[in-house]
Scaffold this active site. Sequence first.
Site, PDB file in Angstrom:
ATOM      1  N   CYS A 162       0.630  -1.176   0.068  1.00  0.00           N
ATOM      2  CA  CYS A 162       0.034   0.022   0.130  1.00  0.00           C
ATOM      3  C   CYS A 162       0.915   1.302   0.017  1.00  0.00           C
ATOM      4  O   CYS A 162       0.626   2.050  -0.737  1.00  0.00           O
ATOM      5  CB  CYS A 162      -0.915  -0.144   1.157  1.00  0.00           C
ATOM      6  SG  CYS A 162      -2.087   1.437   1.178  1.00  0.00           S
ATOM      7  N   CYS A 163       2.048   1.457   0.760  1.00  0.00           N
ATOM      8  CA  CYS A 163       2.903   2.322   0.743  1.00  0.00           C
ATOM      9  C   CYS A 163       3.377   2.608  -0.414  1.00  0.00           C
ATOM     10  O   CYS A 163       3.577   3.903  -1.122  1.00  0.00           O
ATOM     11  CB  CYS A 163       3.818   2.356   2.029  1.00  0.00           C
ATOM     12  SG  CYS A 163       2.837   2.634   3.588  1.00  0.00           S
ATOM     13  N   CYS A 211      -0.715   8.189   7.340  1.00  0.00           N
ATOM     14  CA  CYS A 211      -2.539   7.787   6.744  1.00  0.00           C
ATOM     15  C   CYS A 211      -3.359   7.548   7.951  1.00  0.00           C
ATOM     16  O   CYS A 211      -2.743   6.670   8.907  1.00  0.00           O
ATOM     17  CB  CYS A 211      -2.340   6.919   5.542  1.00  0.00           C
ATOM     18  SG  CYS A 211      -1.353   7.278   4.016  1.00  0.00           S
ATOM     19  N   CYS A 218      -3.436   3.829   9.259  1.00  0.00           N
ATOM     20  CA  CYS A 218      -2.087   3.255   9.790  1.00  0.00           C
ATOM     21  C   CYS A 218      -1.841   3.932  10.798  1.00  0.00           C
ATOM     22  O   CYS A 218      -0.409   3.770  11.352  1.00  0.00           O
ATOM     23  CB  CYS A 218      -1.403   3.015   8.708  1.00  0.00           C
ATOM     24  SG  CYS A 218      -1.643   1.577   7.635  1.00  0.00           S
ATOM     25  N   CYS A 260       7.712   4.090   5.628  1.00  0.00           N
ATOM     26  CA  CYS A 260       6.840   3.812   4.473  1.00  0.00           C
ATOM     27  C   CYS A 260       7.631   3.309   3.172  1.00  0.00           C
ATOM     28  O   CYS A 260       6.835   2.885   2.430  1.00  0.00           O
ATOM     29  CB  CYS A 260       6.193   5.184   4.171  1.00  0.00           C
ATOM     30  SG  CYS A 260       7.135   6.482   3.504  1.00  0.00           S
TER      31      CYS A 260
END
EC number: 1.8.4.10
Length: 250
Positions: free
Chosen positions: A131-132, A212, A215, A238
Site C-alpha cells: 500500500c505504501c 495515513c 495506519c 513507508c
Amino acid sequence: MASVARKLDLIDTSPAFTQADADRLNARFEGVGTAEMLQELLTTELKGRVAVVSSFGAESAVLLHMVAAVDKDVPLIFINTQKIFGETLAYRDELSERLGYTDLRVFRPDPYDLAASDKTGLRWSYDPDGCCDLRKVRPLRRALQPFDAWISGRKAFQGKTRAALPRFEIDEGRLKLNPLADWDKARLNAYFDEHRLPRHPLEAQGYPSIGCSPCTSKVKPGEDPRAGRWRGWDKTECGIHTPDGDEPVF
C-alpha cells in the site's frame, strides 16, 4: 518510439549526485547552523534544482518555515495518498498559505495502479508495504522527476532506523537533505514557540507522528513517538526514505 523511450530512461537514471558529493557536503557544513546552510544552498548551487517534500505532520512547520524564510518559490511537494486525515489536509492549506509558498504541488496515486492493485481500498489492512509503495513511493518518484535534490524533514531522534541520519545522503541518484537531522524535540518545540507556528490539530489528541489515517494510532505516554505508525506490524518506514543502493525500508 521504443528507441526514444530507452534514451529517456538512460537520461532519467543518470545520477546527478554521488555519494562523494554527499560526503563533501557533510564535511563542508559540519558545525554550520541549519538556517545558514539552507541560505547558502538554496540561493546558489541548489537553486532551481531542489524541492521540499512535506507530509504536513506534527513537526513539519519548522522545516517549512526555515525554507520559506530563504525562498518561498521552492516547490513544495505533498503526496496525498487518499488515505490522509482531513485534519492534515486542512493543516496543509493553512500552513502553506501562512508561510507564503507559491508552488504547492500535490501528487496522488495513479488511478490505474489503484484499480489494478487496490480496487477495494483495503490493501493497507493486509499488505501495508504494498500500500505504501502504491500510494507514497510511486507518486513521489513522479513528483521528483524534475529535480536533482530534495529536502526531507527527518530527524535522528524519531526512531532507531534514523539514529545515524546524516545531513546529506544519496537516494536514487538524487541528493537528499535532512536539515533537521540533529534537532531534538525540545529544540523543535522552542522553534514553534519562538515563531508562533501553528500545531497540527491531531498532535494535542495524542498523535506525535501522523501518517495515513488507517495506519496511525494514538501513542501512549512513554512510547516511542512513532509507535502509533503501523501498530501491530513489523514496519517503521513507508519506503520513501531509502539509503542509496539499499532495498526499500517500508
